[in-house]
Design a protein around this motif. Structure first.
Motif, mmCIF file in Angstrom:
data_model
loop_
_atom_site.group_PDB
_atom_site.id
_atom_site.type_symbol
_atom_site.label_atom_id
_atom_site.label_comp_id
_atom_site.label_asym_id
_atom_site.label_seq_id
_atom_site.Cartn_x
_atom_site.Cartn_y
_atom_site.Cartn_z
ATOM 1 N N MET A 131 10.547 2.424 -16.165
ATOM 2 C CA MET A 131 11.082 2.995 -14.932
ATOM 3 C C MET A 131 10.438 2.317 -13.725
ATOM 4 S SD MET A 131 12.919 5.116 -16.593
ATOM 5 C CE MET A 131 13.622 6.186 -15.349
ATOM 6 N N GLY A 132 11.193 2.210 -12.671
ATOM 7 C CA GLY A 132 10.680 1.639 -11.435
ATOM 8 C C GLY A 132 11.479 2.135 -10.254
ATOM 9 N N MET A 133 11.065 1.755 -9.059
ATOM 10 C CA MET A 133 11.752 2.153 -7.831
ATOM 11 C C MET A 133 12.069 0.915 -6.997
ATOM 12 S SD MET A 133 12.075 5.450 -7.945
ATOM 13 C CE MET A 133 12.547 5.796 -6.241
ATOM 14 N N LYS A 134 13.193 1.009 -6.311
ATOM 15 C CA LYS A 134 13.602 -0.057 -5.402
ATOM 16 C C LYS A 134 13.984 0.593 -4.072
ATOM 17 C CE LYS A 134 16.271 -4.345 -5.445
ATOM 18 N NZ LYS A 134 17.222 -5.179 -6.218
ATOM 19 N N HIS A 135 13.554 -0.016 -2.982
ATOM 20 C CA HIS A 135 13.743 0.587 -1.663
ATOM 21 C C HIS A 135 14.459 -0.398 -0.737
ATOM 22 C CE1 HIS A 135 10.638 3.371 -3.125
ATOM 23 N NE2 HIS A 135 9.927 2.292 -3.421
ATOM 24 N N LEU B 47 0.818 -1.217 0.000
ATOM 25 C CA LEU B 47 0.000 0.000 0.000
ATOM 26 C C LEU B 47 0.849 1.264 0.000
ATOM 27 C CD1 LEU B 47 -2.811 -0.998 2.536
ATOM 28 C CD2 LEU B 47 -2.845 -1.126 0.041
ATOM 29 N N ASN B 48 2.172 1.086 0.012
ATOM 30 C CA ASN B 48 3.076 2.239 0.040
ATOM 31 C C ASN B 48 4.224 2.045 -0.941
ATOM 32 O OD1 ASN B 48 4.137 4.721 0.862
ATOM 33 N ND2 ASN B 48 5.206 3.844 2.633
ATOM 34 N N GLY B 49 3.881 1.601 -2.166
ATOM 35 C CA GLY B 49 4.903 1.447 -3.198
ATOM 36 C C GLY B 49 5.944 0.396 -2.894
ATOM 37 N N ASN B 50 5.602 -0.577 -2.045
ATOM 38 C CA ASN B 50 6.509 -1.648 -1.617
ATOM 39 C C ASN B 50 7.705 -1.130 -0.828
ATOM 40 O OD1 ASN B 50 6.569 -4.524 -1.633
ATOM 41 N ND2 ASN B 50 8.438 -4.441 -2.868
ATOM 42 N N ARG B 51 7.576 0.052 -0.233
ATOM 43 C CA ARG B 51 8.622 0.543 0.665
ATOM 44 C C ARG B 51 8.646 -0.312 1.930
ATOM 45 N NH1 ARG B 51 10.449 5.811 0.469
ATOM 46 N NH2 ARG B 51 10.174 6.045 2.725
ATOM 47 N N LEU C 271 14.770 4.324 14.799
ATOM 48 C CA LEU C 271 14.108 4.798 13.591
ATOM 49 C C LEU C 271 14.912 4.344 12.382
ATOM 50 C CD1 LEU C 271 13.351 8.479 14.691
ATOM 51 C CD2 LEU C 271 11.786 6.541 14.748
ATOM 52 N N ILE C 272 14.242 3.955 11.313
ATOM 53 C CA ILE C 272 14.958 3.460 10.137
ATOM 54 C C ILE C 272 15.026 4.531 9.053
ATOM 55 C CG2 ILE C 272 14.371 1.043 10.550
ATOM 56 C CD1 ILE C 272 12.251 1.317 8.313
ATOM 57 N N ASP C 273 16.133 4.514 8.313
ATOM 58 C CA ASP C 273 16.278 5.342 7.125
ATOM 59 C C ASP C 273 16.054 4.457 5.909
ATOM 60 O OD1 ASP C 273 16.876 7.764 8.389
ATOM 61 O OD2 ASP C 273 18.974 7.190 8.648
ATOM 62 N N ILE C 274 15.211 4.915 5.007
ATOM 63 C CA ILE C 274 14.903 4.153 3.798
ATOM 64 C C ILE C 274 15.584 4.815 2.607
ATOM 65 C CG2 ILE C 274 13.087 3.373 2.252
ATOM 66 C CD1 ILE C 274 11.206 3.285 4.641
#
Length: 288
Positions: free
Chosen positions: A171-175, A26-30, A146-149
Motif C-alpha cells: 500500500m502507498g499514497m500519492k498526492h 518530511l510530510n509523506g511527500n505531500r 490556497l491549494i487543495d491537495i
C-alpha cells in the motif's frame, strides 16, 4: 565572453494541474505548503530544473542529478578532479582557494550562476574548503491561492522477488495539487557576476531555461503537460546597481483573480498587470 554589466530581475508565473510540483519528504511527500495553506516550490527544486535545462542546452553542469548524469562520474570530488588544475590545488598544501573558485566558475555554468561550496577532505594535502557566491538568486515559488491537495491510495500487487507465492499488496499514497498558479522571483547581481565570470550569454541561457523550465521534466508525480510556464518577465537595468531595488521591481507584477471567478480553474481566470517604473522596461515571454 562579455561579463554581465547590468542588473537583471525576473519573475515566472506557472500553473500546476493534477501534479505534485514539489513533494515534502518530511510530510509523506505531500505537495509543499506554508503554514497558511499556500503551495510552495523550494528554490532548490527550481534551481535543479534550471540546471537540467542548461544541461539539455549542452552546458557543463557540476551538480548533476543521478538520472541526468552525462559523464559517468558519481561524486562531486571526482568531477572536480577531472580538471587537472583543480586536482593539483586539492593536493597542494598551500593551494589557492581564489584560484580554485575562478577555475571552477569558468568550467561549470551552475557554479558561476548559483555558486557552490567545495568541501573535500584531505587526501594528500590539506583538502579544499572553498565557497563561491553566485550572482543568480531564486526565491521560493508560492501559489496565488490556497491549494487543495488530493490524496489517493495506490497498491503494488506484483512480486519484486522470484517465488511461488504472490506477494501481498503493497500500500502507498500519492498526492497532487488539482490546480494552482504559482509565482517566483529572482535577480542577477553584477558584483557577484564579475567575481564568477557570469556573462551576458549566461544570462540569456538562464532566461531560456526559465521559459522552458518543465521541458524534459516528466515523472509520475508530474505527468507530461501537468506543469506549465505561462509567463516570464525580464527586467534589464541600465547600470550595475540597477535603477530600483529587486523588491520594488518584483512588486511591480500584479496578478489578481477576475471578479466573476469563484474557484480558479485555469490561468485565464487571472489578470496580469505590470506597474510602470520610470526608465526601466520589461520584456514579457510566453512559456514553451
Amino acid at each position: 565572453m562579455t561579463t554581465l554589466d547590468h542588473k537583471i530581475d525576473f519573475a515566472v508565473v506557472l500553473t500546476v494541474k493534477k501534479a505534485n510540483p514539489n513533494g515534502d519528504p518530511l510530510n509523506g511527500n505531500r505537495p509543499r505548503q506554508n503554514y497558511d495553506g499556500y503551495g510552495e516550490i523550494s528554490d532548490v527544486a527550481i534551481k535543479r530544473k534550471i540546471r537540467n535545462r542548461l544541461q539539455d542546452m549542452g552546458e557543463k553542469i557540476f551538480v548533476q542529478s543521478n538520472d541526468r548524469n552525462d559523464d559517468g562520474i558519481t561524486s562531486l570530488r571526482e568531477r572536480a578532479e577531472t580538471i587537472p588544475e583543480l586536482k593539483e590545488i586539492m593536493k597542494a598544501k598551500d593551494g589557492s582557494g581564489d584560484t580554485f573558485a575562478e577555475l571552477a566558475s569558468k568550467q561549470w555554468i551552475d557554479v558561476r550562476s548559483f555558486g557552490q561550496v567545495f568541501a573535500f577532505k584531505a587526501s594528500a594535502g590539506k583538502g579544499v574548503s572553498v565557497g563561491v557566491r553566485g550572482p543568480v538568486s531564486v526565491q521560493t515559488a508560492t501559489s496565488l491561492e490556497l491549494i487543495d491537495i488530493t490524496s489517493m491510495q495506490i497498491t503494488k500487487s506484483v512480486n519484486s522477488e522470484p517465488g511461488k507465492e504472490r506477494g501481498s499488496d503493497t500500500m502507498g499514497m500519492k498526492h497532487r495539487v488539482d490546480f494552482g498558479v504559482y509565482t517566483f522571483f529572482g535577480s542577477i547581481n553584477t558584483q557577484l557576476a564579475e567575481k564568477t565570470g557570469f556573462s551576458l550569454a549566461d544570462a540569456e541561457n538562464i532566461k531560456q531555461a526559465l521559459i522552458t523550465l518543465f521541458e524534459n521534466d516528466v515523472s509520475s508525480a508530474r505527468p507530461e503537460g501537468s506543469m506549465e510556464v505561462n509567463k516570464v518577465f525580464w527586467w534589464e537595468h541600465n547600470s550595475k546597481m540597477g535603477q530600483y531595488s529587486a523588491a520594488k521591481v518584483h512588486r511591480a507584477l500584479k496578478i489578481q483573480l477576475k471578479e466573476d471567478i469563484g474557484i480558479p480553474k485555469s490561468f485565464d481566470d487571472y489578470t496580469i498587470e505590470i506597474a510602470g517604473l520610470d526608465g526601466l522596461s520589461v520584456q514579457e515571454y510566453d512559456g514553451v
